[in-house]
Design a protein around this motif. Structure first.
Motif, PDB file in Angstrom:
ATOM      1  N   LYS A  58       0.869  -1.169   0.000  1.00  0.00           N
ATOM      2  CA  LYS A  58       0.000   0.000   0.000  1.00  0.00           C
ATOM      3  C   LYS A  58       0.905   1.218   0.000  1.00  0.00           C
ATOM      4  N   ILE A  59       0.555   2.208  -0.787  1.00  0.00           N
ATOM      5  CA  ILE A  59       1.398   3.395  -0.886  1.00  0.00           C
ATOM      6  C   ILE A  59       1.422   4.128   0.450  1.00  0.00           C
ATOM      7  N   SER A  60       2.581   4.614   0.817  1.00  0.00           N
ATOM      8  CA  SER A  60       2.751   5.371   2.056  1.00  0.00           C
ATOM      9  C   SER A  60       2.922   6.848   1.730  1.00  0.00           C
ATOM     10  N   LYS A  61       2.132   7.668   2.379  1.00  0.00           N
ATOM     11  CA  LYS A  61       2.265   9.112   2.185  1.00  0.00           C
ATOM     12  C   LYS A  61       3.313   9.614   3.182  1.00  0.00           C
ATOM     13  N   ASP A  62       4.583   9.482   2.803  1.00  0.00           N
ATOM     14  CA  ASP A  62       5.658   9.822   3.733  1.00  0.00           C
ATOM     15  C   ASP A  62       6.766  10.650   3.099  1.00  0.00           C
ATOM     16  N   VAL A  63       6.518  11.204   1.924  1.00  0.00           N
ATOM     17  CA  VAL A  63       7.517  12.040   1.265  1.00  0.00           C
ATOM     18  C   VAL A  63       7.149  13.496   1.550  1.00  0.00           C
ATOM     19  N   PRO A  64       7.952  14.176   2.368  1.00  0.00           N
ATOM     20  CA  PRO A  64       7.596  15.556   2.729  1.00  0.00           C
ATOM     21  C   PRO A  64       7.724  16.501   1.531  1.00  0.00           C
ATOM     22  N   LEU A  65       6.787  17.430   1.440  1.00  0.00           N
ATOM     23  CA  LEU A  65       6.822  18.420   0.373  1.00  0.00           C
ATOM     24  C   LEU A  65       7.696  19.616   0.743  1.00  0.00           C
ATOM     25  N   GLY A  66       8.088  19.683   1.960  1.00  0.00           N
ATOM     26  CA  GLY A  66       8.931  20.787   2.403  1.00  0.00           C
ATOM     27  C   GLY A  66       8.942  20.828   3.918  1.00  0.00           C
ATOM     28  N   SER A  67       9.731  21.698   4.453  1.00  0.00           N
ATOM     29  CA  SER A  67       9.780  21.833   5.910  1.00  0.00           C
ATOM     30  C   SER A  67      10.019  23.289   6.255  1.00  0.00           C
ATOM     31  N   GLU A  69      11.760  25.769   9.309  1.00  0.00           N
ATOM     32  CA  GLU A  69      12.609  25.781  10.500  1.00  0.00           C
ATOM     33  C   GLU A  69      11.820  26.212  11.736  1.00  0.00           C
ATOM     34  N   HIS A  70      10.647  26.822  11.519  1.00  0.00           N
ATOM     35  CA  HIS A  70       9.821  27.306  12.636  1.00  0.00           C
ATOM     36  C   HIS A  70       8.634  26.379  12.917  1.00  0.00           C
ATOM     37  N   ARG A  71       8.671  25.164  12.385  1.00  0.00           N
ATOM     38  CA  ARG A  71       7.538  24.246  12.520  1.00  0.00           C
ATOM     39  C   ARG A  71       7.182  23.987  13.989  1.00  0.00           C
ATOM     40  N   ASN A  72       8.158  23.684  14.807  1.00  0.00           N
ATOM     41  CA  ASN A  72       7.866  23.400  16.211  1.00  0.00           C
ATOM     42  C   ASN A  72       7.277  24.622  16.912  1.00  0.00           C
ATOM     43  N   GLU A  73       7.790  25.808  16.590  1.00  0.00           N
ATOM     44  CA  GLU A  73       7.250  27.040  17.180  1.00  0.00           C
ATOM     45  C   GLU A  73       5.784  27.224  16.805  1.00  0.00           C
ATOM     46  N   GLN A  74       5.422  26.867  15.569  1.00  0.00           N
ATOM     47  CA  GLN A  74       4.038  26.986  15.129  1.00  0.00           C
ATOM     48  C   GLN A  74       3.130  26.086  15.971  1.00  0.00           C
ATOM     49  N   PHE A  75       3.554  24.844  16.195  1.00  0.00           N
ATOM     50  CA  PHE A  75       2.742  23.927  16.985  1.00  0.00           C
ATOM     51  C   PHE A  75       2.674  24.345  18.454  1.00  0.00           C
ATOM     52  N   GLU A  76       3.757  24.871  18.970  1.00  0.00           N
ATOM     53  CA  GLU A  76       3.731  25.368  20.344  1.00  0.00           C
ATOM     54  C   GLU A  76       2.757  26.536  20.476  1.00  0.00           C
TER      55      GLU A  76
END
Length: 183
Positions: A58-67, A69-76
């Protein structure tokens, strides 16, 4: 059997030696029958696995389209806002849409009780639909642990998402959160 799946076998353009086939086990069984072979789908699956080294995947959707550097800050920041809203008794909503469905005489999974028979087009071509799709939107109130489902037709737009939230508010939210402003 390798010859029977050869025309329906493709390879990965980025990974040498990786192949797959979209041909079904019963189709293979029918294709090899004129050659004097009568094999069950289970035996064919075993040959594909053991001899041709093919496996069901089954295909896995695990190839990120980008990242970011402030991702964790956004979730916080989102967590901080959520805590503040919950403390004030304000709603915290999660909005999501699911697969759009063609409207018309198309096949659907599942069975129905009927005293007749059910018929559908043999292919699900959008050109045979009524030019509309059913678009389900879910609005989940994480504070109240309640959900509202909005089913619309037309195009999936930002306005439609906003309309789903507005309809949730007038049907469920405003009575629960009477101290919060409306739309």
């Amino acid at each position: 059997m390798k010859a029977e799946v050869k025309t329906q076998t493709a390879g990965s353009p980025v990974r040498d030696g990786e192949v797959w086939t979209n041909i079904g086990l019963r189709v293979i069984a029918s294709a090899i029958q004129p050659l004097g072979f009568q094999l069950s789908p289970g035996v064919i699956a075993s040959i594909l696995r053991k001899t041709l080294k093919l496996g069901r995947r089954k295909i896995s959707k695990d190839v990120p389209l980008g990242s970011s550097e402030h991702r964790n800050e956004q979730f916080e920041r989102l967590s901080e806002l959520r805590r503040k809203y919950e403390q004030r008794g304000w709603p915290v909503l999660s909005v999501d849409t699911k697969k759009k469905e063609l409207i018309g005489d198309f096949a659907r999974s599942g069975r129905a009780w009927t005293d007749g028979s059910l018929h559908a087009f043999d292919h699900d071509f959008g050109s045979y639909s009524s030019d509309q799709k059913a678009i389900p939107y879910g609005v989940y109130d994480t504070v109240a642990n309640e959900a509202f489902v909005y089913l619309a037709t037309g195009a999936d737009t930002g306005e439609l998402a906003a309309d789903a939230v507005r309809r949730y508010w007038y049907r469920m939210g405003q009575s629960r959160y009477s101290g919060v402003g409306g739309f």
